[in-house]
Structure formats: structure tokens, C-alpha cells
Design a protein around this motif. Structure first.
Motif, PDB file in Angstrom:
ATOM      1  N   VAL A 107       0.871  -1.239   0.032  1.00 34.20           N
ATOM      2  CA  VAL A 107       0.020  -0.356   0.109  1.00 34.20           C
ATOM      3  C   VAL A 107       0.735   1.218  -0.326  1.00 34.20           C
ATOM      4  CG1 VAL A 107      -2.325  -1.036   1.196  1.00 34.20           C
ATOM      5  CG2 VAL A 107      -0.331   0.184   2.560  1.00 34.20           C
ATOM      6  N   VAL A 108       2.398   1.366   0.492  1.00 37.90           N
ATOM      7  CA  VAL A 108       2.848   2.077   0.195  1.00 37.90           C
ATOM      8  C   VAL A 108       2.672   2.777  -1.054  1.00 37.90           C
ATOM      9  CG1 VAL A 108       5.027   0.952   0.007  1.00 37.90           C
ATOM     10  CG2 VAL A 108       5.577   3.207   1.423  1.00 37.90           C
ATOM     11  N   ALA A 109       3.007   2.369  -2.018  1.00 37.67           N
ATOM     12  CA  ALA A 109       3.117   3.184  -3.634  1.00 37.67           C
ATOM     13  C   ALA A 109       1.868   3.728  -3.435  1.00 37.67           C
ATOM     14  CB  ALA A 109       3.503   1.590  -4.491  1.00 37.67           C
ATOM     15  N   PRO A 110       0.557   3.001  -3.461  1.00 37.43           N
ATOM     16  CA  PRO A 110       0.081   4.196  -4.110  1.00 37.43           C
ATOM     17  C   PRO A 110      -0.564   5.474  -3.488  1.00 37.43           C
ATOM     18  CG  PRO A 110      -1.228   1.890  -3.741  1.00 37.43           C
ATOM     19  CD  PRO A 110       0.115   2.141  -3.819  1.00 37.43           C
ATOM     20  N   LEU A 111      -0.504   4.603  -2.006  1.00 36.37           N
ATOM     21  CA  LEU A 111      -1.205   5.890  -1.228  1.00 36.37           C
ATOM     22  C   LEU A 111       0.577   6.955  -1.261  1.00 36.37           C
ATOM     23  CD1 LEU A 111      -1.194   3.836   2.588  1.00 36.37           C
ATOM     24  CD2 LEU A 111      -2.289   5.406   1.126  1.00 36.37           C
ATOM     25  N   LEU A 112       1.560   7.027  -1.113  1.00 37.07           N
ATOM     26  CA  LEU A 112       2.343   8.194  -1.978  1.00 37.07           C
ATOM     27  C   LEU A 112       2.720   8.819  -3.274  1.00 37.07           C
ATOM     28  CD1 LEU A 112       5.803   8.804  -0.701  1.00 37.07           C
ATOM     29  CD2 LEU A 112       6.814   6.687  -2.527  1.00 37.07           C
ATOM     30  N   ALA A 113       2.270   7.845  -4.225  1.00 37.27           N
ATOM     31  CA  ALA A 113       1.979   8.118  -5.521  1.00 37.27           C
ATOM     32  C   ALA A 113       0.604   9.359  -5.476  1.00 37.27           C
ATOM     33  CB  ALA A 113       1.679   7.015  -6.324  1.00 37.27           C
ATOM     34  N   ARG A 114      -0.677   8.830  -4.290  1.00 42.84           N
ATOM     35  CA  ARG A 114      -1.612   9.393  -4.714  1.00 42.84           C
ATOM     36  C   ARG A 114      -1.448  10.972  -3.452  1.00 42.84           C
ATOM     37  NH1 ARG A 114      -7.842   7.121  -3.776  1.00 42.84           N
ATOM     38  NH2 ARG A 114      -8.560  10.181  -3.241  1.00 42.84           N
ATOM     39  N   MET A 115      -1.631  10.395  -2.474  1.00 45.37           N
ATOM     40  CA  MET A 115      -1.789  11.068  -1.406  1.00 45.37           C
ATOM     41  C   MET A 115      -0.469  12.264  -0.829  1.00 45.37           C
ATOM     42  SD  MET A 115      -4.933  10.887  -0.717  1.00 45.37           S
ATOM     43  CE  MET A 115      -4.430  11.542   1.059  1.00 45.37           C
ATOM     44  N   GLY A 116       1.301  12.238  -1.180  1.00 50.71           N
ATOM     45  CA  GLY A 116       2.654  12.575  -1.424  1.00 50.71           C
ATOM     46  C   GLY A 116       3.443  11.830  -0.015  1.00 50.71           C
ATOM     47  N   GLN A 117       2.087  10.782   0.590  1.00 50.27           N
ATOM     48  CA  GLN A 117       2.433   9.827   1.782  1.00 50.27           C
ATOM     49  C   GLN A 117       2.001   9.190   2.218  1.00 50.27           C
ATOM     50  OE1 GLN A 117       1.553  13.196   5.133  1.00 50.27           O
ATOM     51  NE2 GLN A 117      -0.240  12.189   5.634  1.00 50.27           N
ATOM     52  N   ALA A 118       2.936   7.897   3.670  1.00 51.31           N
ATOM     53  CA  ALA A 118       2.351   6.934   3.355  1.00 51.31           C
ATOM     54  C   ALA A 118       3.208   6.680   4.783  1.00 51.31           C
ATOM     55  CB  ALA A 118       2.600   5.866   2.406  1.00 51.31           C
ATOM     56  N   LYS A 119       3.212   6.591   5.626  1.00 48.88           N
ATOM     57  CA  LYS A 119       3.739   5.356   6.965  1.00 48.88           C
ATOM     58  C   LYS A 119       2.876   4.828   7.303  1.00 48.88           C
ATOM     59  CE  LYS A 119       3.996   6.448  12.025  1.00 48.88           C
ATOM     60  NZ  LYS A 119       3.484   7.252  13.350  1.00 48.88           N
ATOM     61  N   VAL A 120       3.958   3.334   6.922  1.00 45.13           N
ATOM     62  CA  VAL A 120       3.434   1.993   6.275  1.00 45.13           C
ATOM     63  C   VAL A 120       4.380   1.224   7.840  1.00 45.13           C
ATOM     64  CG1 VAL A 120       3.394  -0.299   5.361  1.00 45.13           C
ATOM     65  CG2 VAL A 120       2.551   2.185   4.274  1.00 45.13           C
ATOM     66  N   SER A 121       4.095   0.040   8.549  1.00 49.22           N
ATOM     67  CA  SER A 121       4.884  -0.626   9.501  1.00 49.22           C
ATOM     68  C   SER A 121       6.052  -1.636   8.447  1.00 49.22           C
ATOM     69  CB  SER A 121       3.923  -1.760  10.181  1.00 49.22           C
ATOM     70  OG  SER A 121       4.524  -2.575  10.889  1.00 49.22           O
ATOM     71  N   LEU A 122       6.799  -1.994   8.686  1.00 51.84           N
ATOM     72  CA  LEU A 122       8.204  -2.620   8.445  1.00 51.84           C
ATOM     73  C   LEU A 122       7.250  -4.603   8.062  1.00 51.84           C
ATOM     74  CD1 LEU A 122      11.299  -1.464   9.434  1.00 51.84           C
ATOM     75  CD2 LEU A 122      10.492  -1.675   6.946  1.00 51.84           C
ATOM     76  N   PRO A 123       8.033  -5.359   7.451  1.00 47.70           N
ATOM     77  CA  PRO A 123       6.442  -6.628   7.450  1.00 47.70           C
ATOM     78  C   PRO A 123       7.381  -7.051   8.911  1.00 47.70           C
ATOM     79  CG  PRO A 123       7.114  -6.239   4.935  1.00 47.70           C
ATOM     80  CD  PRO A 123       7.893  -4.807   5.429  1.00 47.70           C
ATOM     81  N   GLY A 124       8.491  -7.632   8.580  1.00 55.49           N
ATOM     82  CA  GLY A 124       9.546  -8.455   9.148  1.00 55.49           C
ATOM     83  C   GLY A 124       9.419  -9.536   8.532  1.00 55.49           C
ATOM     84  N   GLY A 125      10.292 -10.577   9.490  1.00 54.60           N
ATOM     85  CA  GLY A 125      10.320 -11.332   8.503  1.00 54.60           C
ATOM     86  C   GLY A 125       9.369 -12.704   9.080  1.00 54.60           C
ATOM     87  N   CYS A 126       9.098 -13.593   7.872  1.00 51.85           N
ATOM     88  CA  CYS A 126       7.995 -15.114   7.805  1.00 51.85           C
ATOM     89  C   CYS A 126       8.580 -16.188   7.523  1.00 51.85           C
ATOM     90  CB  CYS A 126       6.775 -14.191   6.757  1.00 51.85           C
ATOM     91  SG  CYS A 126       7.595 -15.019   5.429  1.00 51.85           S
ATOM     92  N   ALA A 127       8.093 -17.096   7.677  1.00 51.15           N
ATOM     93  CA  ALA A 127       8.458 -18.638   8.156  1.00 51.15           C
ATOM     94  C   ALA A 127       8.630 -18.948   6.741  1.00 51.15           C
ATOM     95  CB  ALA A 127       6.785 -19.396   8.144  1.00 51.15           C
ATOM     96  N   ILE A 128       9.129 -18.388   5.401  1.00 50.05           N
ATOM     97  CA  ILE A 128       9.882 -19.191   4.488  1.00 50.05           C
ATOM     98  C   ILE A 128      11.315 -18.008   4.853  1.00 50.05           C
ATOM     99  CG2 ILE A 128       7.983 -19.672   3.208  1.00 50.05           C
ATOM    100  CD1 ILE A 128       7.864 -17.300   1.454  1.00 50.05           C
TER     101      ILE A 128
END
Ligand code: EPZ
Length: 429
Positions: A107-128
Motif C-alpha cells: 500500500v506504500v506505493a499508491p498512498l505515496l503516489a496519490r497522497m504524497g505520503q505514507a507511513k507503513v509498518s515494516l513487515p518483518g520476517g516470515c516463515a519462508i
């Protein structure tokens, strides 16, 4: 927690309808953030990941209306979502939501492109594996974004809008390509993405963006060119069939034996996997209705496979192929090159009596004559379904625990397999 009980040894015969692709649906839903008009998505699978993304988008102020069934719709027809991001009320995607599904970071990409800003949590590791987002952020920087990381969050800003640029990926990344593509549609000027992912889901998203008014050429090749536009419109788009679900059921039939039509499947989306199945002894025929797969009598021949970005053999089918090879007449080698730690099914397959040795990124699978049912579980959806495949050919009963992972990526798995003669039931805790 729910679990699934499977009694092995039944052949599969009949028709399995293939659902819309999870990995196209998720970025398509996220692309709705690029426009204030309604995006209508058809053939959306009923999956836990889709429901979770609905909630995440809801947090940004997006309305998602699920269309009802229409006369003539079959029980397996996908849902139609009407998604409207008319007003984005919040450009923050919080940790407790993003940590549950990696793709929501996009979501970081469209929020930034349309709204000029985004604050998105880093997703972290995962099982794979560790699964970093450095290349996604690199691509946004190439389009002029200012990026900071603070308190586990990515703060992305483009107060004067994004500017077209050159994005050169040092390695092929699906999420990186989705990110760069979505961001570039609303950037000023031209963007070129080099070494882009060529996965069919990228092409599907690009096709939808083009319907929305984006100017994109080259999707499906490793060089994508995007000429930014000032706004995007609504559109109606049908999600392409799920190639990983297709390949999974094809392997299930190869494992259990039988003859099944995978209705709605498209062979060109998974040619490399179909080639491997033919080498292993399955009969495959493409028809107008879908892909017909059969294995009658003959045993399973061993194969040598290395996972690779599309059009190579997909990492998302690696676990399922390994399950199949546990019964091969000889020794197979499967090398995983995309994710460093995508082997948690190995230990679980051993519970059925499989003989698998791991050496770095290569698994050596020595086929055995018989597998025996066992209690098993996995922490990733493709690994979980590989256990279902093994159970279909195992003697006696298998219990697959942590079914939640299957529900993330496989729509009505038990119903689809039972309709072809499998003995599989869900037991509620
Ligand atoms: C997508 O994940 C899929 N997810 C995955 O499917 C799939 O396994 C994967 O592509 C590869 O085909 C969705 O489409 C929702 P990547 P993604 O970026 O985009 C490294 C499933 O089971 N990398 O192509 O996250 C990364 O660590 C899932 O449905 C970086 O180093 O995968 C990996 O080694 C699981 N830095 C490689 O690139 C980055 O910034 C490819 O990952 C990004 C990625």
C-alpha cells in the motif's frame, strides 16, 4: 483450531474449478488506492488473505462492497468486489495489520503516489525467509521519494509528487515490480523498470491499470515503461486464474492417480510446471475448458528442478513437487533459489516416511514405495498443501493441523477434492 482429516489411497476423478489468483487479487485490491473512482474486480477468490486486506484497506477509508450472487452463478464462481477509495482518511498502515500479511506493505506505493505520503509498518520476517523490502524502497527513492525508517515504520514522502525515473532491480522481485509500477502510474514523466518480474500477476495488474487510464508498455517482459498520468479512473477487471492452485491440484492428481479436468486453468501460466509433470509421468492435455491431467497405472519418475522467477519453475510449487517426488521411482533433486528458508515441509514430510536430505538450498528426495498417514502441520500455505498432497497417497489417516494457512490461499480445498473422490474432512476444534 480447525484441522483436516484425510484418508489416503483414493484416486481423483472429475472436475476441479480453478479460482481467481490470490497473488493478483491482492495487488489489484491495493491498486484501488490510486483512484477516487470505483474499481470493480470480478473472479475474486474467497480467501482469508482477501478478507484481511479488505480490513486493511478499510483502515485507510476504502469502502469494499461484495456483490451478491447473480442468477446462474455456480457455487464456485468468484466474488465481485466494488472497491472505492474516494476519500483516503488515513495514510498509516499499522504494525498489527501489516505484520499479518506481507503483501499489505505494498500500500506504500499508491498512498505515496496519490497522497504524497505514507507511513507503513515494516513487515518483518516470515516463515519462508527474511524477506527484506530494501528493493521496494530503492524503487520509490528512484522516483524521488524521501524515505526514513523510524520506530519500525517506513515514512515515505513526496510533497511535490513523484517524478519518473529509472528503476534497475539487481534481482527479480515481484513485490518490487508491483511497487514501482503502481507508484510510476501517477509520477510526472517517464519511468523505466529494468529487470522487472515477468510473472503473469504483474501482467494482470498492468492490464487493470491500463483500463484505469495508466500508460504502460512492456509488462510481461523484463523492461516495463510507464508514462505517468495526472489521475486514474475506475475500471472493471476480471482476475486471472490461479496458476499455483492449478499446479497444486495437478500435482495432487499426479500423486493420487486418476483423471481430472482443472476447469478454467490456462496452461501458458504454468508451462514449466506442466513440463515437469509430464517428465514425471503425468498425461496433460490443454482443452477449451481448461487443463486435463491424468496418471493411470504408471509410477512417478524422478525429476531435477531448480526454482526460478517466471517463466521458470515457481517457488510457490516447490513444496508440492517435493511431496510428489517422495513417491518417485528413484532419486530427485529440487533446488530452491528464491527463498533461503523455504523447506519447513521437509521435516513434516518425513513424518509420512519420506526420505529427504537437505544440503544448503538443494533437497535430495529418495522415492519410497509407501507413505503412511501421520499428524502434521506447517506454518506456510504452500508447505501446508504439500502435506495434503502427501496424505492423499499415504496409507491410513492424516491430520493436518493449523488449517488457517490453507484458508489463506486455497478456496474450498476440501470441497474441491471431495468432489473428485478424495476422503477429506474439516474437524472444528
Ligand atoms: C511474491 O512475494 C508472492 N507473494 C510470493 O507468494 C512468491 O513466493 C514470491 O513473489 C516469488 O514468486 C505475492 O504475490 C502476494 P519477491 P514477494 O519480492 O513479492 C528478495 C505465496 O505462497 N527481495 O519476488 O514478497 C526476497 O527476499 C507467496 O503465495 C529482496 O532481497 O517476493 C526473495 O529472495 C509466498 N529485497 C526474492 O527477492 C526486497 O526488497 C524474491 O522475492 C524484495 C525482495
Amino acid at each position: 483450531m480447525d484441522r483436516i482429516r484425510i484418508v489416503g489411497g483414493k484416486h481423483l476423478t472429475g472436475t476441479i474449478p480453478i479460482s481467481g489468483a490470490k497473488n493478483a487479487t491482492l495487488p489489484l485490491m491495493i491498486a484501488s488506492l490510486l483512484t477516487d473512482e470505483t474499481l470493480v474486480l470480478e473472479n475474486v477468490p474467497r480467501l482469508a488473505d482477501v478478507a484481511l486486506l479488505q480490513r486493511i484497506l478499510g483502515n485507510h477509508g476504502v469502502d469494499v462492497m461484495v456483490g451478491g450472487k447473480r442468477p446462474g452463478d455456480g457455487e464456485y464462481d468468484g466474488q465481485t468486489l466494488h472497491i472505492s477509495a474516494k476519500r483516503i482518511v488515513d495514510t498509516t498502515a499499522p504494525y498489527d495489520l501489516v505484520s499479518r500479511m506481507r503483501a499489505s506493505f505494498w500500500v506504500v506505493a499508491p498512498l505515496l503516489a496519490r497522497m504524497g505520503q505514507a507511513k507503513v509498518s515494516l513487515p518483518g520476517g516470515c516463515a519462508i525467509g527474511t524477506r527484506p523490502v530494501d528493493l521496494l524502497l530503492m524503487s520509490l527513492r528512484a522516483l524521488g521519494a524521501e524515505i526514513e525508517i523510524d520506530g519500525g515504520y517506513v515514512l515515505a514522502r513526496a510533497p511535490h509528487g513523484l517524478k519518473g525515473g529509472e528503476v534497475v532491480f539487481p534481482k527479480v522481485t515481484v513485490g518490487g515490480t508491483h511497487t514501482a509500477l503502481m507508484a510510476a502510474t501517477l509520477a510526472r514523466g517517464t519511468t523505466v523498470i529494468e529487470n522487472a518480474a515477468r510473472e503473469p500477476e504483474i501482467v494482470d495488474v498492468a492490464d487493470c491499470l491500463i483500463k484505469m487510464g495508466a500508460k504502460i508498455s512492456g509488462a510481461g517482459t523484463s523492461r516495463i515503461e510507464i508514462e505517468g498520468v495526472s489521475r486514474l479512473d475506475g475500471a472493471r477487471h476480471r482476475v486471472l486464474p490461479d496458476r499455483i492452485e492449478t499446479g497444486t491440484y495437478a500435482m495432487a492428481v499426479a500423486m493420487a492417480g486418476g483423471d481430472v479436468m482443472l476447469a478454467g486453468a490456462k496452461p501458458e501460466l504454468l508451462q514449466s510446471a506442466l513440463d515437469v509433470l509430464v517428465e514425471a509421468g503425468a498425461e496433460i492435455a490443454a482443452t477449451n475448458e481448461g487443463i486435463r491431467i491424468a496418471r493411470n497405472g504408471a509410477g512417478i519418475a524422478p525429476v531435477e528442478v531448480v526454482t526460478a522467477p517466471f517463466p521458470g519453475f515457481p517457488t510457490d510449487l516447490q513444496a508440492q513437487l517435493m511431496a510428489l517426488m517422495t513417491r518417485a521411482k528413484g532419486t530427485s533433486h529440487i533446488t530452491e533459489t528464491i527463498f533461503e528458508n523455504r523447506f519447513m515441509h521437509v521435516q513434516e514430510l518425513a513424518r509420512f516416511g519420506a526420505h529427504i536430505k537437505l544440503d544448503g538450498e538443494t533437497a535430495t528426495i529418495e522415492g519410497v514405495d509407501r507413505l503412511k498417514g501421520a499428524p502434521v502441520m506447517a506454518t506456510d500455505l504452500r508447505a501446508s498443501v504439500s502435506l495434503v498432497i502427501a496424505a492423499l497417497a499415504a496409507e491410513g489417516e492424516t491430520f493436518v493441523n493449523r488449517v488457517y494457512h490453507l484458508d489463506r490461499g486455497f478456496e474450498r480445498l476440501e470441497a474441491k477434492l471431495n468432489a473428485c473422490g478424495a476422503a477429506i474432512e474439516r474437524l472444528s476444534a
